[in-house]
Design a protein around this motif. Sequence first.
Motif, short mmCIF file in Angstrom:
data_model
loop_
_atom_site.label_atom_id
_atom_site.label_comp_id
_atom_site.label_asym_id
_atom_site.label_seq_id
_atom_site.Cartn_x
_atom_site.Cartn_y
_atom_site.Cartn_z
N ASP A 198 55.73 41.08 26.03
CA ASP A 198 54.46 41.79 25.92
C ASP A 198 54.50 42.87 24.83
O ASP A 198 53.45 43.27 24.32
CB ASP A 198 54.08 42.43 27.25
N THR A 199 55.70 43.32 24.47
CA THR A 199 55.81 44.37 23.45
C THR A 199 55.54 43.82 22.05
O THR A 199 55.43 44.60 21.10
CB THR A 199 57.20 45.03 23.46
N THR A 200 55.44 42.51 21.92
CA THR A 200 55.22 41.93 20.59
C THR A 200 53.74 41.76 20.26
O THR A 200 53.41 41.30 19.17
CB THR A 200 55.91 40.56 20.46
N TYR A 201 52.85 42.12 21.20
CA TYR A 201 51.42 41.93 20.96
C TYR A 201 50.99 42.63 19.65
O TYR A 201 51.32 43.79 19.41
CB TYR A 201 50.57 42.49 22.11
N GLY A 202 50.26 41.91 18.82
CA GLY A 202 49.73 42.48 17.59
C GLY A 202 50.74 42.69 16.50
O GLY A 202 50.45 43.37 15.49
N THR A 203 51.94 42.14 16.62
CA THR A 203 52.97 42.33 15.61
C THR A 203 53.49 40.99 15.11
O THR A 203 53.27 39.95 15.74
CB THR A 203 54.17 43.13 16.17
N VAL A 204 54.22 41.03 14.00
CA VAL A 204 54.82 39.82 13.45
C VAL A 204 55.88 39.26 14.38
O VAL A 204 56.26 38.08 14.27
CB VAL A 204 55.44 40.09 12.06
N ARG A 245 52.96 32.07 24.56
CA ARG A 245 51.78 32.00 23.69
C ARG A 245 51.22 33.41 23.56
O ARG A 245 50.97 34.08 24.56
CB ARG A 245 50.71 31.07 24.27
N ARG A 246 51.04 33.82 22.33
CA ARG A 246 50.54 35.17 22.11
C ARG A 246 49.12 35.33 22.65
O ARG A 246 48.33 34.38 22.66
CB ARG A 246 50.55 35.50 20.62
N THR A 247 48.80 36.52 23.10
CA THR A 247 47.44 36.85 23.50
C THR A 247 46.68 37.31 22.26
O THR A 247 47.18 38.14 21.50
CB THR A 247 47.45 37.99 24.54
N SER A 248 45.50 36.77 22.06
CA SER A 248 44.72 37.14 20.88
C SER A 248 43.79 38.31 21.18
O SER A 248 43.44 38.58 22.33
CB SER A 248 43.90 35.95 20.39
N MET A 249 43.35 38.96 20.12
CA MET A 249 42.39 40.04 20.27
C MET A 249 41.06 39.51 20.81
O MET A 249 40.35 40.20 21.56
CB MET A 249 42.18 40.75 18.94
N VAL A 250 40.73 38.29 20.43
CA VAL A 250 39.50 37.68 20.94
C VAL A 250 39.55 37.60 22.47
O VAL A 250 38.59 37.96 23.17
CB VAL A 250 39.29 36.28 20.34
N GLU A 251 40.68 37.15 23.00
CA GLU A 251 40.83 37.06 24.45
C GLU A 251 40.74 38.44 25.11
O GLU A 251 40.12 38.59 26.17
CB GLU A 251 42.17 36.41 24.80
N LEU A 279 37.03 39.45 25.14
CA LEU A 279 36.23 38.65 26.07
C LEU A 279 36.61 38.89 27.53
O LEU A 279 35.77 38.79 28.42
CB LEU A 279 36.37 37.16 25.72
N ASP A 280 37.87 39.19 27.77
CA ASP A 280 38.34 39.40 29.15
C ASP A 280 38.28 40.87 29.58
O ASP A 280 38.69 41.20 30.70
CB ASP A 280 39.78 38.91 29.29
N ALA A 281 37.76 41.72 28.71
CA ALA A 281 37.68 43.15 29.06
C ALA A 281 36.77 43.34 30.29
O ALA A 281 35.81 42.59 30.48
CB ALA A 281 37.13 43.95 27.89
N PRO A 282 37.07 44.32 31.14
CA PRO A 282 36.31 44.53 32.38
C PRO A 282 34.94 45.18 32.15
O PRO A 282 34.61 46.19 32.77
CB PRO A 282 37.24 45.41 33.20
N TRP A 283 34.19 44.59 31.22
CA TRP A 283 32.82 45.05 30.97
C TRP A 283 31.86 43.91 31.29
O TRP A 283 32.21 42.74 31.11
CB TRP A 283 32.64 45.47 29.50
N PRO A 284 30.66 44.23 31.76
CA PRO A 284 29.69 43.15 31.99
C PRO A 284 29.29 42.49 30.68
O PRO A 284 29.35 43.13 29.61
CB PRO A 284 28.50 43.86 32.63
N GLN A 285 28.92 41.23 30.74
CA GLN A 285 28.49 40.52 29.53
C GLN A 285 27.20 41.13 29.00
O GLN A 285 26.37 41.57 29.77
CB GLN A 285 28.28 39.03 29.84
#
Length: 212
Positions: free
Chosen positions: A178-184, A197-203, A206-212
Amino acid sequence: MTDIIAGVEIPGTSAVAEATAFLRERTNPLIFHHSRRVFLFGSLHARARELRPDPELLYISAMFHDVGLLIPFQDTQQRFELDGADHAHRFLLDRGFSRSAAEVVWRAIALHTTPGIPGRMDPEVAATNYGVLTDAIGWGLDGLERDRTDEIVAAHPRDDFKKEFLHAFVDGLKDRPDTTYGTVNADVLEHFVSGFRRTSMVERILDAPWPQ
């Protein structure tokens, strides 16, 4: 006797000697030789760009930049770059260096894998990044004199560096992916670690705890 490699003088200070001994005793030949090459390549690039980093601070930056792969600084998991930066920061403060000097080295190590930013910062930060880029991916290699690079590699052999260095990253990061998120560093784990599999910023958006 002064130690000079490829026209670059290794600073003859007690902190440099202690950092060298630390790397020899606490890491391995792969990281030791890579770190010394980073200092030497970074020094040559700084000279060509008329930068004037403090040689002692640049050396400490280069020698500690990958320590975090092997020696976590604390129990709380964080990026390996921060582990190395924290080790170097404490190393310098424990030896009477100013907080401003320790912070320059901290930035050089913390940012050494971050694209685009180090070259706009302190000479030590820029030169560390240049040295890392040259040794890791050959950046700027064609702009260095061949006899200089040959002398550096003769003093600090690369051997099977490409393969061994990648595996050092895997060994150092596979238990804290998890410490590698957003890095090379995520590139390395995704290539070598089955099921990662890396987690993308898009995910994340989209998965943020805000209403659509």
